[in-house]
Design a protein around this motif. Structure first.
Motif, mmCIF file in Angstrom:
data_model
loop_
_atom_site.group_PDB
_atom_site.id
_atom_site.type_symbol
_atom_site.label_atom_id
_atom_site.label_comp_id
_atom_site.label_asym_id
_atom_site.label_seq_id
_atom_site.Cartn_x
_atom_site.Cartn_y
_atom_site.Cartn_z
ATOM 1 N N ASP A 1 79.781 17.379 42.943
ATOM 2 C CA ASP A 1 80.115 18.262 44.272
ATOM 3 C C ASP A 1 79.541 19.663 43.990
ATOM 4 O OD1 ASP A 1 81.512 16.365 45.739
ATOM 5 O OD2 ASP A 1 83.447 16.603 44.720
ATOM 6 N N SER A 2 79.531 20.285 42.456
ATOM 7 C CA SER A 2 79.144 21.650 42.442
ATOM 8 C C SER A 2 77.786 21.587 42.532
ATOM 9 C CB SER A 2 79.627 22.167 40.836
ATOM 10 O OG SER A 2 79.065 21.076 39.985
ATOM 11 N N HIS A 3 76.822 20.415 42.024
ATOM 12 C CA HIS A 3 75.424 20.388 42.273
ATOM 13 C C HIS A 3 74.974 20.518 43.668
ATOM 14 C CE1 HIS A 3 71.248 20.057 41.098
ATOM 15 N NE2 HIS A 3 71.223 19.204 41.667
ATOM 16 N N VAL A 4 75.665 19.769 44.432
ATOM 17 C CA VAL A 4 75.378 19.722 45.865
ATOM 18 C C VAL A 4 75.621 21.219 46.525
ATOM 19 C CG1 VAL A 4 75.838 18.571 48.266
ATOM 20 C CG2 VAL A 4 75.566 17.443 46.264
ATOM 21 N N LYS A 5 76.872 21.712 46.146
ATOM 22 C CA LYS A 5 77.087 22.925 46.593
ATOM 23 C C LYS A 5 75.915 24.099 46.177
ATOM 24 C CE LYS A 5 80.619 26.333 46.809
ATOM 25 N NZ LYS A 5 81.968 26.849 45.934
ATOM 26 N N LEU A 6 75.484 24.018 44.780
ATOM 27 C CA LEU A 6 74.472 24.619 44.685
ATOM 28 C C LEU A 6 73.274 24.634 45.364
ATOM 29 C CD1 LEU A 6 72.845 26.741 42.537
ATOM 30 C CD2 LEU A 6 72.313 24.561 41.489
ATOM 31 N N TRP A 7 72.833 23.362 45.793
ATOM 32 C CA TRP A 7 71.377 23.006 46.553
ATOM 33 C C TRP A 7 71.919 23.480 48.032
ATOM 34 C CZ3 TRP A 7 66.488 21.821 45.794
ATOM 35 C CH2 TRP A 7 66.137 21.657 44.490
ATOM 36 N N SER A 8 73.030 23.508 48.440
ATOM 37 C CA SER A 8 73.399 23.965 49.827
ATOM 38 C C SER A 8 73.153 25.457 50.116
ATOM 39 C CB SER A 8 74.807 23.537 50.157
ATOM 40 O OG SER A 8 74.798 22.143 50.107
ATOM 41 N N ASN A 9 73.243 26.348 49.131
ATOM 42 C CA ASN A 9 73.115 27.931 49.191
ATOM 43 C C ASN A 9 71.747 28.398 49.747
ATOM 44 O OD1 ASN A 9 71.615 28.419 46.814
ATOM 45 N ND2 ASN A 9 73.527 28.444 45.724
ATOM 46 N N ASP A 10 71.662 29.455 49.964
ATOM 47 C CA ASP A 10 70.255 30.041 50.557
ATOM 48 C C ASP A 10 69.437 30.447 49.356
ATOM 49 O OD1 ASP A 10 71.140 29.450 52.953
ATOM 50 O OD2 ASP A 10 72.059 31.384 53.300
ATOM 51 N N ALA A 11 69.806 30.526 48.105
ATOM 52 C CA ALA A 11 68.752 30.727 46.972
ATOM 53 C C ALA A 11 67.515 30.014 47.347
ATOM 54 C CB ALA A 11 69.604 30.790 45.604
ATOM 55 N N PRO A 12 66.553 30.581 46.654
ATOM 56 C CA PRO A 12 65.159 29.778 46.642
ATOM 57 C C PRO A 12 65.215 28.676 45.661
ATOM 58 C CG PRO A 12 64.885 32.290 46.310
ATOM 59 C CD PRO A 12 66.137 32.083 45.980
ATOM 60 N N ASN A 13 64.710 27.321 46.090
ATOM 61 C CA ASN A 13 64.869 26.331 45.282
ATOM 62 C C ASN A 13 64.156 26.539 43.780
ATOM 63 O OD1 ASN A 13 66.175 24.853 47.528
ATOM 64 N ND2 ASN A 13 64.351 23.610 47.782
ATOM 65 N N ALA A 14 63.188 27.475 43.924
ATOM 66 C CA ALA A 14 62.487 27.560 42.566
ATOM 67 C C ALA A 14 63.565 27.842 41.430
ATOM 68 C CB ALA A 14 61.403 28.688 42.738
ATOM 69 N N LYS A 15 64.748 28.613 41.971
ATOM 70 C CA LYS A 15 65.312 29.039 40.839
ATOM 71 C C LYS A 15 66.696 27.927 40.575
ATOM 72 C CE LYS A 15 64.803 33.947 42.084
ATOM 73 N NZ LYS A 15 64.232 34.106 40.982
ATOM 74 N N LYS A 16 66.596 26.739 41.228
ATOM 75 C CA LYS A 16 67.631 25.573 41.120
ATOM 76 C C LYS A 16 67.315 24.538 40.159
ATOM 77 C CE LYS A 16 69.113 26.746 45.799
ATOM 78 N NZ LYS A 16 69.166 25.998 47.281
ATOM 79 N N PRO A 17 67.892 24.271 39.339
ATOM 80 C CA PRO A 17 67.754 22.902 38.487
ATOM 81 C C PRO A 17 67.768 21.696 39.272
ATOM 82 C CG PRO A 17 69.934 23.648 38.158
ATOM 83 C CD PRO A 17 69.307 24.820 39.014
ATOM 84 N N VAL A 18 66.908 20.875 39.054
ATOM 85 C CA VAL A 18 66.794 19.451 39.749
ATOM 86 C C VAL A 18 67.988 18.597 38.927
ATOM 87 C CG1 VAL A 18 65.617 17.394 39.990
ATOM 88 C CG2 VAL A 18 64.415 19.746 40.473
ATOM 89 N N GLY A 19 69.066 17.932 39.854
ATOM 90 C CA GLY A 19 70.059 17.405 39.034
ATOM 91 C C GLY A 19 69.463 15.912 38.866
ATOM 92 N N TYR A 20 69.990 15.368 37.817
ATOM 93 C CA TYR A 20 69.644 13.864 37.667
ATOM 94 C C TYR A 20 70.801 13.118 37.150
ATOM 95 C CZ TYR A 20 69.585 14.515 32.462
ATOM 96 O OH TYR A 20 70.215 14.750 30.993
ATOM 97 N N ILE A 21 70.755 11.907 37.481
ATOM 98 C CA ILE A 21 71.792 10.924 37.149
ATOM 99 C C ILE A 21 71.164 9.959 36.353
ATOM 100 C CG2 ILE A 21 73.293 9.119 38.045
ATOM 101 C CD1 ILE A 21 73.544 10.520 40.733
ATOM 102 N N LEU A 22 71.416 9.895 35.132
ATOM 103 C CA LEU A 22 70.652 8.849 34.065
ATOM 104 C C LEU A 22 71.004 7.488 34.397
ATOM 105 C CD1 LEU A 22 69.156 9.426 31.670
ATOM 106 C CD2 LEU A 22 71.113 9.463 29.980
#
Length: 356
Positions: free
Chosen positions: A113-134
């Motif tokens: 939920d926190s990762h989806v929220k991070l990627w839902s904000n307006d910050a540039p994607n270049a500053k966001k980590p890519v989430g991974y499920i192992l």
């Protein structure tokens, strides 16, 4: 649109292909100019910047290391302990990417939920980590069942018991036969730990045995339809229906030989076989017809699965071109709600149910 890709072999590409995935796809391909040790040299389509460019903010990322016996011609490791060590090197790469701020592991509901929220904000994607499920593709590296809990503690949340050929716990693509007591014990331990069963690559016998013995969450991260491309790697309609009954999501794969019939490796070309992104939608459409809805389809590209642009849709330059899919789905008659399901919604619903 926020996008989830349920199957990428990122660590394999980083370590075995020696690709610096923090670079652009163009830079990776320039670095490989003149190399010919692998068929996809200079034809890569995946990197972390390309994922961000395509708004692919969450992926299911694999560890993979096959054990091969003396009579097995497939590439692989000569002991399960060597295979385990290879997966631990791959894990170390993911951890290094976390330390660098490039990736973040997602392993529970709050993290999701926190990762989806991070990627839902307006910050540039270049500053966001890519989430991974192992995820672990093929269980050969699980030396014994005590290692599975160690893997879970390291973040493992999905497991496909087999890959290509015969495996230690199940039989995979181009093989045949059942899982047996050892495979059934693996499934029982997966159930205890809450690890998702990835049915991808299971041969027919092992598939049906797994469905009978595993009662936890099941998905198929990257699989297409046998009705459209007749090969044991694909799912039959009966298998797809069984997965639908279990609430599974099936990720459409972008390996050309799985998308169009008659592909001959090293001979066929995407243009020559008219292999484009529409062909993946044909497979997704077929699953929807069997389900009667769009609740069981998603994306699982496998775009870095030991092939590159020589063996993927001709209208895709990098994984960022997944953003062509929403308009294409709309032209096929999918509603806005259903398009969101395909791009991310179905995977999110599945994970929230599995982890709740």
């Amino acid at each position: 649109m926020f996008t989830i890709d349920a199957h990428l072999d990122l660590s394999m590409n980083a370590l075995e292909w020696n690709r610096d995935l923090t670079q652009s796809v163009e830079a990776i391909n320039r670095r490989e100019c003149g190399l010919d040790d692998k068929p996809d040299r200079g034809k890569a389509t995946v990197s972390l910047p390309a994922l961000r460019e395509g708004n692919v903010g969450l992926v299911v990322a694999t560890q993979i290391a096959r054990y091969v016996g003396p009579d097995n011609p497939l590439p692989g490791w000569h002991s399960p302990t060597q295979a385990w060590a290879q997966t631990q090197g791959q894990l170390a790469w993911y951890k290094a990417m976390e330390d660098a701020g490039e990736m973040v592991q997602v392993k529970d509901l709050s993290g999701l939920d926190s990762h989806v929220k991070l990627w839902s904000n307006d910050a540039p994607n270049a500053k966001k980590p890519v989430g991974y499920i192992l995820s672990l593709e093929g269980a050969d590296s699980i030396v014994d069942l005590s290692y599975l809990e160690r893997a879970y503690d390291n973040g493992l949340r999905a497991l496909g018991p087999a890959h290509y050929g015969p495996g230690r716990y199940a039989q995979g693509t181009d093989a045949s036969g059942f899982m047996g007591k050892k495979g059934q014990a693996l499934l029982k331990e997966m159930g205890r730990l809450g690890i998702i069963l990835d049915a991808t690559h299971l041969c027919d016998d092992s598939f049906w045995e797994a469905m009978d013995h595993y009662h936890g969450p099941v998905w198929a991260s990257h699989n297409n339809c046998r009705a459209l491309v007749d090969h044991n790697r694909q799912f039959s309609d009966d298998q797809i229906k069984a997965l639908i009954e279990r609430g599974a999501v099936i990720g459409g794969a972008l390996d050309a030989w799985m998308m169009v019939p008659g592909w001959v490796r090293g001979v066929s070309t995407p243009l020559g076989t008219d292999c484009n992104l529409w062909k993946m939608l044909d497979h997704l459409d077929h699953i929807c017809q069997l389900a009667g809805n769009a609740d069981h389809i998603g994306i699982g590209t496998d775009l870095d699965g030991a092939f590159g642009r020589e063996q993927c849709p001709y209208d895709l330059e990098t994984i960022a071109d997944l953003q062509k899919l929403p308009d294409m789905l709309a032209k096929r008659g999918y509603t806005a709600v259903d398009i969101e399901k395909v791009m991310h919604g179905n995977w999110l619903r599945f994970l929230r149910n599995a982890w709740s």
